[in-house]
Structure formats: C-alpha cells, structure tokens
Design a protein around this motif. Structure first.
Motif, PDB file in Angstrom:
ATOM      1  N   ILE A 152      -3.651  14.916   1.407  1.00 56.08           N
ATOM      2  CA  ILE A 152      -4.731  15.484   2.200  1.00 56.08           C
ATOM      3  C   ILE A 152      -5.114  14.492   3.290  1.00 56.08           C
ATOM      4  CG2 ILE A 152      -6.569  14.595   0.694  1.00 56.08           C
ATOM      5  CD1 ILE A 152      -8.105  17.214   1.285  1.00 56.08           C
ATOM      6  N   SER A 153      -5.421  15.003   4.462  1.00 52.01           N
ATOM      7  CA  SER A 153      -5.825  14.151   5.562  1.00 52.01           C
ATOM      8  C   SER A 153      -6.793  14.898   6.458  1.00 52.01           C
ATOM      9  CB  SER A 153      -4.614  13.664   6.365  1.00 52.01           C
ATOM     10  OG  SER A 153      -3.900  14.751   6.925  1.00 52.01           O
ATOM     11  N   ALA A 211     -14.962   8.818   5.284  1.00 52.29           N
ATOM     12  CA  ALA A 211     -14.604   7.422   5.109  1.00 52.29           C
ATOM     13  C   ALA A 211     -13.161   7.235   4.659  1.00 52.29           C
ATOM     14  CB  ALA A 211     -15.546   6.759   4.107  1.00 52.29           C
ATOM     15  N   GLY A 212     -12.499   8.326   4.284  1.00 54.59           N
ATOM     16  CA  GLY A 212     -11.111   8.241   3.886  1.00 54.59           C
ATOM     17  C   GLY A 212     -10.865   8.230   2.395  1.00 54.59           C
ATOM     18  N   ASN A 213     -11.905   8.352   1.608  1.00 48.25           N
ATOM     19  CA  ASN A 213     -11.736   8.414   0.164  1.00 48.25           C
ATOM     20  C   ASN A 213     -11.148   9.758  -0.230  1.00 48.25           C
ATOM     21  OD1 ASN A 213     -12.978   5.833  -0.311  1.00 48.25           O
ATOM     22  ND2 ASN A 213     -14.954   6.823   0.069  1.00 48.25           N
ATOM     23  N   THR A 214     -10.163   9.733  -1.108  1.00 44.36           N
ATOM     24  CA  THR A 214      -9.483  10.956  -1.511  1.00 44.36           C
ATOM     25  C   THR A 214      -9.497  11.139  -3.018  1.00 44.36           C
ATOM     26  OG1 THR A 214      -7.328   9.850  -1.579  1.00 44.36           O
ATOM     27  CG2 THR A 214      -7.958  10.917   0.483  1.00 44.36           C
ATOM     28  N   ASN A 215      -9.425  12.385  -3.427  1.00 46.31           N
ATOM     29  CA  ASN A 215      -9.289  12.750  -4.824  1.00 46.31           C
ATOM     30  C   ASN A 215      -8.271  13.872  -4.926  1.00 46.31           C
ATOM     31  OD1 ASN A 215     -11.473  11.243  -6.453  1.00 46.31           O
ATOM     32  ND2 ASN A 215     -12.622  12.066  -4.709  1.00 46.31           N
ATOM     33  N   TYR A 216      -7.434  13.812  -5.956  1.00 48.59           N
ATOM     34  CA  TYR A 216      -6.405  14.814  -6.164  1.00 48.59           C
ATOM     35  C   TYR A 216      -6.432  15.339  -7.587  1.00 48.59           C
ATOM     36  CZ  TYR A 216      -4.206  13.173  -1.836  1.00 48.59           C
ATOM     37  OH  TYR A 216      -3.935  12.835  -0.523  1.00 48.59           O
ATOM     38  N   GLU A 217      -6.135  16.612  -7.720  1.00 43.98           N
ATOM     39  CA  GLU A 217      -5.904  17.179  -9.031  1.00 43.98           C
ATOM     40  C   GLU A 217      -4.637  16.531  -9.588  1.00 43.98           C
ATOM     41  OE1 GLU A 217      -4.549  19.503 -12.200  1.00 43.98           O
ATOM     42  OE2 GLU A 217      -3.496  19.600 -10.278  1.00 43.98           O
TER      43      GLU A 217
END
Length: 121
Positions: A69-70, A54-60
């Motif tokens: 990220i993609s 869905a395009g939800n992202t999480n990053y450290e």
C-alpha cells in the motif's frame, strides 16, 4: 467533505498482479489514514492494508509480502499493488479514508463504491 473513487480491478490469473488506485477529492484539513478493505462472497468485510500520512503501514496477515500500500500525499492518491494473487484474494475491494475536516473537527470516515477483483485458478 470527501469522495473516493477506485479503479484498477479486473480479472487476473493466479500468480498475476493488479494495481488498484483510489482518488480522494473534497475539502478537508488532513488525512488521518487511508486503507483498502475487501469483502469476498459469504464473508465479512476485512481490512487489507492501511497507511498513515506519516508512512506507517498495517497489513492483513495473508497479504503480507504480496501486497504493498502506498499514498501520494501531493495528489491525494492511494494505491494497492497486488502481486502473487491467489483465488482467495477474489473480492470487492473498497477504498477507505479517515479524514479530519478542520484543525479542531471530528474525524469522518469515507468509502468508495468498490472495485471487483477476480482471481482465476
């Protein structure tokens, strides 16, 4: 059920950029999410970034604003654009995927073999 293959690692000077790629192959119903983990010498493996279909992202926290990220859903490809690299980014980077085998199946986790990223200076 699923296989992952990373590429794009290498040696880069601090402040430089690298683009990692991960190809997902196999038979599955859907991708729950895909992500990048890394493990530096003497440290535990940690999540770098993750993205859902869905395009939800999480990053450290340490990579926010530097890494992106993609995912290309049509080609089952995962990417990690790494900019403003620091020496502390040096690690083996692993592609990870959590997949659903069938519509009613359980979730399964898959790992790539890893690609070395070394940042000098």
């Amino acid at each position: 059920q699923g296989q992952l293959a990373e590429s794009g690692g290498g040696l880069v000077q601090a402040g430089g950029s690298l683009r990692l790629s991960c190809a997902l192959s196999g038979s599955f119903f859907s991708i729950i999410y895909m992500g990048w983990y890394r493990q530096a010498p003497g440290k535990q493996r940690e999540l770098v970034a993750r993205v859902t279909t869905a395009g939800n992202t999480n990053y450290e926290d340490s990579v926010k604003g530097r890494f992106t990220i993609s995912m290309d859903n049509a080609k089952n490809m995962l990417y990690l654009q790494m900019n403003s690299l620091k020496s502390e980014d040096t690690a083996v980077y692993y592609c990870n995927a959590v997949l659903k085998r069938t519509a009613i199946g359980a979730l399964s986790t898959y790992w790539g073999q890893g690609t070395q990223v070394t940042v000098s200076s």
